[in-house]
Design an enzyme around this catalytic site. Structure first.
Site, PDB file in Angstrom:
ATOM      1  N   TRP A  25      71.160  -3.504  68.186  1.00 34.62           N
ATOM      2  CA  TRP A  25      69.905  -4.248  68.077  1.00 34.62           C
ATOM      3  C   TRP A  25      69.182  -4.215  69.415  1.00 34.62           C
ATOM      4  O   TRP A  25      69.806  -4.281  70.468  1.00 34.62           O
ATOM      5  CB  TRP A  25      70.186  -5.703  67.705  1.00 34.62           C
ATOM      6  CG  TRP A  25      70.278  -5.934  66.232  1.00 34.62           C
ATOM      7  CD1 TRP A  25      71.387  -5.810  65.457  1.00 34.62           C
ATOM      8  CD2 TRP A  25      69.224  -6.348  65.360  1.00 34.62           C
ATOM      9  NE1 TRP A  25      71.098  -6.112  64.158  1.00 34.62           N
ATOM     10  CE2 TRP A  25      69.764  -6.450  64.067  1.00 34.62           C
ATOM     11  CE3 TRP A  25      67.872  -6.628  65.553  1.00 34.62           C
ATOM     12  CZ2 TRP A  25      69.007  -6.829  62.969  1.00 34.62           C
ATOM     13  CZ3 TRP A  25      67.120  -7.009  64.463  1.00 34.62           C
ATOM     14  CH2 TRP A  25      67.696  -7.114  63.183  1.00 34.62           C
ATOM     15  N   GLU A  59      79.132  -8.558  65.850  1.00 34.50           N
ATOM     16  CA  GLU A  59      80.220  -7.610  65.616  1.00 34.50           C
ATOM     17  C   GLU A  59      80.977  -7.218  66.877  1.00 34.50           C
ATOM     18  O   GLU A  59      82.004  -6.542  66.810  1.00 34.50           O
ATOM     19  CB  GLU A  59      79.678  -6.354  64.928  1.00 34.50           C
ATOM     20  CG  GLU A  59      79.205  -6.584  63.510  1.00 34.50           C
ATOM     21  CD  GLU A  59      77.818  -7.231  63.407  1.00 34.50           C
ATOM     22  OE1 GLU A  59      77.524  -7.832  62.356  1.00 34.50           O
ATOM     23  OE2 GLU A  59      77.022  -7.134  64.375  1.00 34.50           O
ATOM     24  N   VAL A  81      72.473  -8.179  72.992  1.00 37.48           N
ATOM     25  CA  VAL A  81      71.326  -9.025  73.299  1.00 37.48           C
ATOM     26  C   VAL A  81      70.964  -9.814  72.052  1.00 37.48           C
ATOM     27  O   VAL A  81      70.947  -9.279  70.948  1.00 37.48           O
ATOM     28  CB  VAL A  81      70.122  -8.205  73.833  1.00 37.48           C
ATOM     29  CG1 VAL A  81      69.634  -7.200  72.831  1.00 37.48           C
ATOM     30  CG2 VAL A  81      68.994  -9.114  74.267  1.00 37.48           C
ATOM     31  N   ILE A  83      67.913 -12.462  70.966  1.00 32.88           N
ATOM     32  CA  ILE A  83      66.628 -13.033  71.357  1.00 32.88           C
ATOM     33  C   ILE A  83      66.319 -14.205  70.437  1.00 32.88           C
ATOM     34  O   ILE A  83      66.391 -14.084  69.208  1.00 32.88           O
ATOM     35  CB  ILE A  83      65.513 -11.971  71.294  1.00 32.88           C
ATOM     36  CG1 ILE A  83      65.827 -10.835  72.283  1.00 32.88           C
ATOM     37  CG2 ILE A  83      64.156 -12.605  71.616  1.00 32.88           C
ATOM     38  CD1 ILE A  83      64.846  -9.678  72.243  1.00 32.88           C
ATOM     39  N   GLY A  86      62.874 -18.475  65.573  1.00 33.27           N
ATOM     40  CA  GLY A  86      62.474 -19.793  65.121  1.00 33.27           C
ATOM     41  C   GLY A  86      63.509 -20.512  64.270  1.00 33.27           C
ATOM     42  O   GLY A  86      63.211 -21.575  63.719  1.00 33.27           O
ATOM     43  N   THR A  87      64.719 -19.950  64.158  1.00 24.76           N
ATOM     44  CA  THR A  87      65.755 -20.569  63.333  1.00 24.76           C
ATOM     45  C   THR A  87      67.021 -20.775  64.165  1.00 24.76           C
ATOM     46  O   THR A  87      67.162 -20.214  65.254  1.00 24.76           O
ATOM     47  CB  THR A  87      66.108 -19.674  62.116  1.00 24.76           C
ATOM     48  OG1 THR A  87      66.789 -18.494  62.609  1.00 24.76           O
ATOM     49  CG2 THR A  87      64.866 -19.279  61.339  1.00 24.76           C
ATOM     50  N   HIS A  89      69.731 -19.432  63.821  1.00 20.82           N
ATOM     51  CA  HIS A  89      70.514 -18.193  63.856  1.00 20.82           C
ATOM     52  C   HIS A  89      70.903 -17.816  65.286  1.00 20.82           C
ATOM     53  O   HIS A  89      72.039 -17.411  65.549  1.00 20.82           O
ATOM     54  CB  HIS A  89      69.701 -17.075  63.195  1.00 20.82           C
ATOM     55  CG  HIS A  89      70.395 -15.751  63.153  1.00 20.82           C
ATOM     56  ND1 HIS A  89      71.422 -15.489  62.267  1.00 20.82           N
ATOM     57  CD2 HIS A  89      70.216 -14.631  63.881  1.00 20.82           C
ATOM     58  CE1 HIS A  89      71.847 -14.251  62.458  1.00 20.82           C
ATOM     59  NE2 HIS A  89      71.127 -13.705  63.429  1.00 20.82           N
ATOM     60  N   PHE A 114      81.461  -9.792  80.001  1.00 18.51           N
ATOM     61  CA  PHE A 114      80.485 -10.417  79.103  1.00 18.51           C
ATOM     62  C   PHE A 114      79.088  -9.965  79.496  1.00 18.51           C
ATOM     63  O   PHE A 114      78.475 -10.502  80.413  1.00 18.51           O
ATOM     64  CB  PHE A 114      80.606 -11.940  79.171  1.00 18.51           C
ATOM     65  CG  PHE A 114      79.801 -12.639  78.111  1.00 18.51           C
ATOM     66  CD1 PHE A 114      80.293 -12.782  76.828  1.00 18.51           C
ATOM     67  CD2 PHE A 114      78.550 -13.163  78.402  1.00 18.51           C
ATOM     68  CE1 PHE A 114      79.555 -13.433  75.846  1.00 18.51           C
ATOM     69  CE2 PHE A 114      77.806 -13.813  77.429  1.00 18.51           C
ATOM     70  CZ  PHE A 114      78.311 -13.954  76.153  1.00 18.51           C
ATOM     71  N   ARG A 128      66.467  -8.241  82.636  1.00 18.67           N
ATOM     72  CA  ARG A 128      67.898  -8.307  82.925  1.00 18.67           C
ATOM     73  C   ARG A 128      68.637  -7.024  82.534  1.00 18.67           C
ATOM     74  O   ARG A 128      69.841  -6.910  82.755  1.00 18.67           O
ATOM     75  CB  ARG A 128      68.515  -9.497  82.196  1.00 18.67           C
ATOM     76  CG  ARG A 128      68.068 -10.828  82.780  1.00 18.67           C
ATOM     77  CD  ARG A 128      68.387 -12.003  81.865  1.00 18.67           C
ATOM     78  NE  ARG A 128      68.039 -13.268  82.487  1.00 18.67           N
ATOM     79  CZ  ARG A 128      66.815 -13.767  82.569  1.00 18.67           C
ATOM     80  NH1 ARG A 128      65.797 -13.094  82.054  1.00 18.67           N
ATOM     81  NH2 ARG A 128      66.587 -14.922  83.147  1.00 18.67           N
TER      82      ARG A 128
END
Length: 161
Positions: A25, A59, A81, A83, A86-87, A89, A114, A128
């Site tokens: 992603w 995963e 990553v 990001i 609005g939820t 999640h 990490f 970053r």
């Protein structure tokens, strides 16, 4: 800035075997994290590297666990990553990745770097990711932290497997 106060990491990782586990992603950010990690490995003298790509940050834990439990790797580095949207999640995935990777490290004794960015927006991730113009290189930092831990542990408590 989040990098303020960070230690100056440098380690001779010659002879170490490392697994990189990287999410797919957010391709641009992940490209930077992966390139920084690979450069950190190269600069540290690590030549035995296995790279595994997984769909997302959720995963990372299962792949890191499988690799760490083989006994073949001195360190595993997880790159991803998440990001914020609005939820909730974001919160669930960040917590799952953090707790999952912590469990891998503590249950196997294999250091886990990490390199999972948990950011408010894409711009923070880009700053970053170790890309041209980035302020930080979290992929490289994750590798160097894992390598330094592996070397420190090898000196005080060599692996028996």
């Amino acid at each position: 800035m989040s990098g303020d106060g960070s230690p100056d990491l440098a380690v001779d990782g010659t002879g170490l075997k490392v697994a990189l586990v990287a999410a797919r992603w957010h391709e641009e950010i992940m490209g930077g994290l992966l390139a920084g990690a690979q450069q950190g490995l190269q600069d540290s003298g690590v030549t035995d590297v296995t790279t595994v790509r997984v769909p997302g940050s959720f995963e990372l834990s299962v792949a890191a666990a499988r690799l760490a439990r083989t006994g073949d790797y001195d360190a595993v580095v997880a790159l991803g990553v998440v990001i914020k949207g609005g939820t909730p999640h974001f919160d669930y995935i960040c917590q799952a990745a953090t707790m999952g990777l912590t469990e891998v490290a503590t249950s196997t004794g294999v250091p886990v770097g990490f390199g999972v960015l948990t950011v408010e927006n894409e711009s923070q991730g880009l700053h970053r990711a170790g890309l041209r113009g980035s302020r930080e290189d979290k992929g490289r930092e994750a590798v160097l932290a894992a390598l330094e831990t592996a070397v420190a542990l090898r000196e005080v408590a060599p692996r028996t497997s």
